[in-house]
Scaffold this motif. Structure first.
Motif, mmCIF file in Angstrom:
data_model
loop_
_atom_site.group_PDB
_atom_site.id
_atom_site.type_symbol
_atom_site.label_atom_id
_atom_site.label_comp_id
_atom_site.label_asym_id
_atom_site.label_seq_id
_atom_site.Cartn_x
_atom_site.Cartn_y
_atom_site.Cartn_z
ATOM 1 N N ASP A 25 -0.492 -15.715 -22.821
ATOM 2 C CA ASP A 25 -0.282 -14.332 -23.141
ATOM 3 C C ASP A 25 -1.028 -13.468 -21.688
ATOM 4 O O ASP A 25 -2.169 -13.787 -21.641
ATOM 5 C CB ASP A 25 -0.688 -13.732 -24.359
ATOM 6 C CG ASP A 25 -0.411 -12.398 -24.739
ATOM 7 O OD1 ASP A 25 0.077 -11.761 -23.810
ATOM 8 O OD2 ASP A 25 -0.765 -11.915 -25.751
ATOM 9 N N THR A 28 -4.285 -11.559 -22.277
ATOM 10 C CA THR A 28 -5.599 -12.198 -22.710
ATOM 11 C C THR A 28 -6.604 -11.833 -21.717
ATOM 12 O O THR A 28 -6.237 -12.216 -20.429
ATOM 13 C CB THR A 28 -5.295 -13.819 -23.139
ATOM 14 O OG1 THR A 28 -4.382 -13.763 -24.076
ATOM 15 C CG2 THR A 28 -6.725 -14.397 -23.628
ATOM 16 N N GLU B 66 -7.859 -19.263 -25.407
ATOM 17 C CA GLU B 66 -6.877 -18.237 -25.722
ATOM 18 C C GLU B 66 -6.416 -18.273 -27.358
ATOM 19 O O GLU B 66 -6.350 -17.220 -28.024
ATOM 20 C CB GLU B 66 -5.775 -18.479 -25.040
ATOM 21 C CG GLU B 66 -4.789 -17.115 -25.077
ATOM 22 C CD GLU B 66 -3.481 -17.410 -24.118
ATOM 23 O OE1 GLU B 66 -3.366 -18.425 -23.989
ATOM 24 O OE2 GLU B 66 -2.876 -16.248 -23.923
ATOM 25 N N ASN B 70 -6.929 -15.442 -30.181
ATOM 26 C CA ASN B 70 -5.993 -14.964 -30.888
ATOM 27 C C ASN B 70 -6.188 -15.137 -32.186
ATOM 28 O O ASN B 70 -5.558 -14.209 -33.361
ATOM 29 C CB ASN B 70 -4.658 -15.845 -30.559
ATOM 30 C CG ASN B 70 -3.996 -15.551 -29.021
ATOM 31 O OD1 ASN B 70 -4.566 -14.302 -28.780
ATOM 32 N ND2 ASN B 70 -2.995 -16.145 -28.514
ATOM 33 N N HIS B 71 -6.530 -16.360 -32.742
ATOM 34 C CA HIS B 71 -6.879 -16.777 -34.283
ATOM 35 C C HIS B 71 -7.787 -15.515 -34.727
ATOM 36 O O HIS B 71 -7.661 -15.200 -35.862
ATOM 37 C CB HIS B 71 -7.562 -18.104 -34.330
ATOM 38 C CG HIS B 71 -7.418 -18.432 -35.884
ATOM 39 N ND1 HIS B 71 -6.305 -18.648 -36.606
ATOM 40 C CD2 HIS B 71 -8.609 -18.717 -36.599
ATOM 41 C CE1 HIS B 71 -6.845 -18.971 -37.700
ATOM 42 N NE2 HIS B 71 -8.006 -19.128 -37.789
ATOM 43 N N LYS B 73 -7.809 -12.513 -33.858
ATOM 44 C CA LYS B 73 -7.041 -11.393 -33.767
ATOM 45 C C LYS B 73 -7.614 -10.500 -32.665
ATOM 46 O O LYS B 73 -7.880 -9.361 -32.734
ATOM 47 C CB LYS B 73 -7.007 -10.689 -34.837
ATOM 48 C CG LYS B 73 -6.277 -11.365 -36.149
ATOM 49 C CD LYS B 73 -5.943 -10.335 -37.375
ATOM 50 C CE LYS B 73 -4.860 -11.240 -38.396
ATOM 51 N NZ LYS B 73 -5.633 -12.201 -39.189
ATOM 52 N N THR B 75 -7.786 -10.010 -28.177
ATOM 53 C CA THR B 75 -7.099 -10.317 -26.881
ATOM 54 C C THR B 75 -8.121 -10.863 -25.779
ATOM 55 O O THR B 75 -8.096 -11.246 -24.657
ATOM 56 C CB THR B 75 -6.193 -9.226 -26.361
ATOM 57 O OG1 THR B 75 -6.768 -8.141 -26.374
ATOM 58 C CG2 THR B 75 -4.912 -9.452 -27.135
#
Lengths: 81, 139
Positions: A25, A28, B66, B70-71, B73, B75
């Motif tokens: 992504d 990120t 990453e 993401n887990h 929530k 970025t």
């Protein structure tokens, strides 16, 4: 820079862009502290690889570290990181 | 459009080549230092292999980080994600924790100094020792 006092390490910008290229992504990002910790982690990985290869070579009674020595220590090295 | 895509891909591959070269250089430095200190030599062929391994490991770290972020929530990857990454190696975890604590301590000190500086600009009667300290911390 001064290679005498500080151990050689990766540049933070290098580590940051290396991570950035592997993110799926594009949104990120990594904050400064985490980049610093990652730099340390990678330096530790490289140092550990060199040290363990050296130990393996010494164990076989050699002063020259070859690919075979590295191959022998690689599996455990990867398991430890 | 096609040409643009090729150019983009070329740029990406060029960047990754340069990053690999940078990694190679530093890994070479680390090996050199170890070789000097312990009176051993590395085969020339080993270095590219070794730096490739470090690159691959960096890639796997990046992917994991990453996913962890993401887990949660988020970025943005923060220090907790790195701690989660090294959770299985207790010694490494200790080291990372220590570094992280030191880092947050220095950050807080810098913030405090900034605050005291702001206060100083409001009240010119504040002691000068604080500004000396902050200058040292900045450098």
């Amino acid at each position: 820079m001064d290679g005498e006092s500080q151990p050689p390490t990766f540049k933070k910008a290098t580590v940051n862009s290396m991570m950035q290229t592997h993110f799926t992504d594009k949104k990120t990002k990594a904050n400064q502290v985490s980049v610093k910790l990652m730099t340390e982690l990678l330096r530790e990985f490289a140092t550990e690889g060199a040290v363990r290869s050296g130990i393996q070579a010494k164990r076989e009674g050699l002063d020259m570290i070859t690919i075979e020595h590295f191959e022998k220590i690689l599996p455990q090295l990867l398991l430890d990181f | 459009m096609d040409g643009h895509d090729v150019q983009g891909r070329l740029r990406v591959s060029c960047l990754s080549q340069r990053l690999k070269a940078a990694f190679h250089y530093t890994v070479g430095k680390i090996c050199e230092k170890f070789a000097e200190e312990n009176d051993v030599t590395f085969t020339r062929k080993l270095l590219p292999l070794f730096s490739e391994a470090v690159c691959q490991q960096a890639q796997s770290f990046a992917v994991d980080l990453e996913l962890f972020a993401n887990h949660a929530k988020r970025t943005t990857i923060n220090a907790d994600d790195v701690k989660l990454l090294v959770r299985k190696n207790p010694d490494l975890l200790d080291r990372i924790n220590g570094l992280c604590d030191a880092e947050t301590a220095t950050n807080e000190m810098l913030r405090e100094n900034k605050k005291s500086k702001q206060r100083k600009t409001k009240k010119p009667s504040a002691p000068t020792a604080i500004s000396d300290e902050s200058n040292n911390a900045d450098s």
